[in-house]
Write a protein that holds these residues in place. Structure first.
Motif, PDB file in Angstrom:
ATOM      1  N   MET A   9       0.841  -1.194   0.000  1.00 60.37           N
ATOM      2  CA  MET A   9       0.000   0.000   0.000  1.00 60.37           C
ATOM      3  C   MET A   9       0.878   1.246   0.000  1.00 60.37           C
ATOM      4  O   MET A   9       2.047   1.221   0.326  1.00 60.37           O
ATOM      5  N   GLU A  32      -7.603   2.754   0.735  1.00 60.27           N
ATOM      6  CA  GLU A  32      -7.462   1.808  -0.387  1.00 60.27           C
ATOM      7  C   GLU A  32      -7.336   2.535  -1.722  1.00 60.27           C
ATOM      8  O   GLU A  32      -8.095   3.405  -2.035  1.00 60.27           O
ATOM      9  N   LYS A  51      -2.923  -3.275  -5.020  1.00 58.62           N
ATOM     10  CA  LYS A  51      -3.320  -2.608  -3.781  1.00 58.62           C
ATOM     11  C   LYS A  51      -4.224  -3.501  -2.939  1.00 58.62           C
ATOM     12  O   LYS A  51      -4.072  -3.587  -1.716  1.00 58.62           O
ATOM     13  N   ASN A  83      -5.148   1.752   6.617  1.00 56.20           N
ATOM     14  CA  ASN A  83      -4.883   1.168   5.309  1.00 56.20           C
ATOM     15  C   ASN A  83      -6.177   0.876   4.555  1.00 56.20           C
ATOM     16  O   ASN A  83      -6.305   1.119   3.377  1.00 56.20           O
ATOM     17  N   ILE A  84      -7.198   0.375   5.274  1.00 50.32           N
ATOM     18  CA  ILE A  84      -8.483   0.068   4.645  1.00 50.32           C
ATOM     19  C   ILE A  84      -9.102   1.336   4.106  1.00 50.32           C
ATOM     20  O   ILE A  84      -9.608   1.392   2.995  1.00 50.32           O
ATOM     21  N   ALA A 121      -3.482  -5.091   0.712  1.00 54.28           N
ATOM     22  CA  ALA A 121      -4.360  -4.785   1.834  1.00 54.28           C
ATOM     23  C   ALA A 121      -4.805  -6.063   2.540  1.00 54.28           C
ATOM     24  O   ALA A 121      -4.836  -6.137   3.774  1.00 54.28           O
ATOM     25  N   ASN A 177       4.440  -6.724   5.486  1.00 55.28           N
ATOM     26  CA  ASN A 177       3.532  -6.584   4.357  1.00 55.28           C
ATOM     27  C   ASN A 177       4.025  -7.376   3.161  1.00 55.28           C
ATOM     28  O   ASN A 177       3.268  -8.105   2.509  1.00 55.28           O
ATOM     29  N   GLN A 197      -3.798  -1.026  10.175  1.00 52.29           N
ATOM     30  CA  GLN A 197      -4.754  -1.742   9.320  1.00 52.29           C
ATOM     31  C   GLN A 197      -5.968  -0.865   9.027  1.00 52.29           C
ATOM     32  O   GLN A 197      -6.434  -0.778   7.902  1.00 52.29           O
TER      33      GLN A 197
END
Length: 501
Positions: free
Chosen positions: A1, A501, A473, A497-498, A477, A21, A494
């Motif tokens: 990401m 997106e 991506k 990150n969501i 994720a 990751n 997290q």
């Protein structure tokens, strides 16, 4: 990401997250590859689930196009014009697209089995009741209720397949699922025309699918598997707010561009499916020595549509599976070139109708074949460029956009253009238009679909610029969510990150 989507406490933690990751992404691909190309790993209950979904999708589209197969009789009984006949389909699609986002939101958060069973039961009941109504506007209202029921199913069903399979196995199952759309549409023309002709009343054509729908409800409740969201990808992501979902989708270029392109597909499909039998009937009727009925034309048109779908949908999926191993952006490229090829085929089919019947049907078949190449590919694209807890919302958003600007208005728009052209083409404005005038007006109105196909092809080609990046991506994720599930200290990363997106 992207680095900006992660909020670490220290620079060392940032390095750990990036390292986790990368390793988690590799682990995710390794896990998915175990089932990617191997149908032998698919269980019996998973096959049964896909079979149930395909059966319901088949009768779903049968019900949707049964009315188109007897449109001539409907116009006579209600004494309506072309624009009012197109309005019947527009009412259905408007209700379908308006309620799709509601069911999409629910599908990401509540029991999909319950929602689908309710929706199928609703459209069965309203279709059956509507077949007895003699008032045009009340009949149109019940067509809208049918659209509400169908929206609940169409929004959610593809996400169940996405939660059961990954990779090429998912592509194969989606091809099987979307194979039912053109085949079901073709059956709709056939059932409507044959049942109506056999009973001497077009209304009996509408009474076939409700009985099949009762069986479908039972299969959904007692046979279909209802997997956890993200199960196939072992995703542990949780849903975000609806506003965050919509913001993320609008910032996703692959999703937005493919949705705009698919809107063009929906526009063309809606116009041709609704007006195709009526247009061919008018064209063939002008040829000397030809004795045909609208029922016979609808029957043949249905067979052509079924054949085009039966070949086009799996062919598109097979091409994508074969080429994407060599060309990473093959999916949107196939769709784009398919529409650019379909446009001239549809144009020449519209021109040939009044001259050579066999050539016209052949060109219709080829034009629909190339158009159908896109169906399963677009569905696959939506599922792999959107994270698991957002996919029902994505399906609903695509349904809303593609139907709002696609087939919600195209049957009505073609009818309005046709009625307007009748006035200008008629030598005597105050007299009923002749058959040649009716044919020419509808032909010129349908030429719009060729132009729209070219626009759709261009949108697909632009999608190819972003598709690889956006798929990566999503993979990252999912991998990061799995890696961070073992590291509670990374929960904030997290969540950020969501949302990014």
């Amino acid at each position: 990401m992207d680095q900006s989507s992660i909020t670490p406490n220290t620079s060392n933690q940032q390095l750990v997250i990036n390292g986790d990751n990368d390793s988690a992404t590799a682990l995710l691909h390794e896990k998915q590859s175990r089932r990617r190309d191997n149908l032998r790993d698919v269980s019996f209950i998973e096959y049964m689930t896909v079979g149930v979904l395909c059966f319901v999708n088949l009768i779903n589209y049968m019900d949707r196009f049964t009315l188109a197969g007897v449109l001539g009789d409907v116009k006579k009984e209600f004494s309506i014009r072309d624009d009012e006949a197109g309005f019947l389909q527009t009412v259905f699609v408007i209700a379908y697209m308006v309620f799709a986002p509601i069911f999409g939101y629910m599908g990401d958060r509540f029991s999909r089995r319950t929602i689908m069973a309710f929706g199928v039961a609703l459209w069965c009941i309203t279709t059956f009741i509507g077949s007895f109504i003699t008032n045009f506007y009340l009949f149109a209202f019940f067509r809208g209720l049918v659209g509400i029921g169908e929206a609940s199913y169409s929004t959610i069903a593809p996400t169940i397949i996405s939660d059961l399979f990954v990779g090429n196995v998912r592509s194969k199952m989606l091809a099987f699922f979307y194979f039912a759309i053109p085949v079901g549409s073709g059956f709709g023309y056939i059932v409507g025309s044959v049942a109506g002709a056999a009973a001497g009343n077009w209304r009996w054509g509408l009474r076939v699918t409700p009985f099949l729908g009762v069986i479908a409800v039972g299969l959904i409740v007692w046979v279909m598997e209802n997997p956890e969201r993200g199960q196939a990808e072992e995703s542990r992501m949780k849903p975000t707010s609806y506003v965050d979902d919509l913001k993320a989708l609008m910032r996703n270029p692959s999703f937005m561009l493919s949705t705009l392109a698919f809107t063009c597909v929906a526009f063309v499909t809606g116009a041709l499916a609704w007006w195709g039998p009526q247009f061919i009937f008018l064209g063939l009727s002008m040829q000397p020595g030809v004795d045909i009925t609208i029922e016979s034309v609808s029957y043949k048109f249905g067979l052509v549509g079924m054949a085009a779908g039966a070949l086009g949908v799996p062919l598109g999926s097979a091409l994508a599976q074969r080429l994407r191993t060599r060309v990473a952006d093959a999916d949107p490229l196939i769709c784009g070139f398919a529409l650019l090829v379909s446009a001239p085929l549809v144009y020449f089919a519209l021109v040939a109708v009044s001259h050579v019947a066999a050539l016209s049907y052949l060109l219709v078949f080829l034009g629909m074949l190339t158009l159908n190449l896109t169906w399963s590919i677009v569905a696959d694209v939506v599922l792999y460029v959107v994270i698991p807890p957002r996919r029902s919302t994505a399906e609903a958003f695509q349904i809303l956009i593609s139907h709002m600007f696609g087939d919600a208005g195209s049957p009505y728009l073609v009818g309005v253009i046709s009625e307007s052209l009748k006035k200008s083409l008629s030598p005597l404005p105050f007299e009923p238009p002749s058959q040649i005038v009716q044919f020419k007006a509808l032909q010129y109105a349908l030429f719009v679909t060729c132009f729209v196909e070219v626009i759709g092809g261009i949108f697909f080609l632009i999608t190819a610029i972003y598709i690889v990046r956006d798929k990566l991506k999503v993979d990252r994720a999912i991998a990061e969510a799995e890696a961070q599930s073992a590291e509670p200290s990374h929960s904030n990363a997290q969540e950020d990150n969501i949302e990014g997106e």
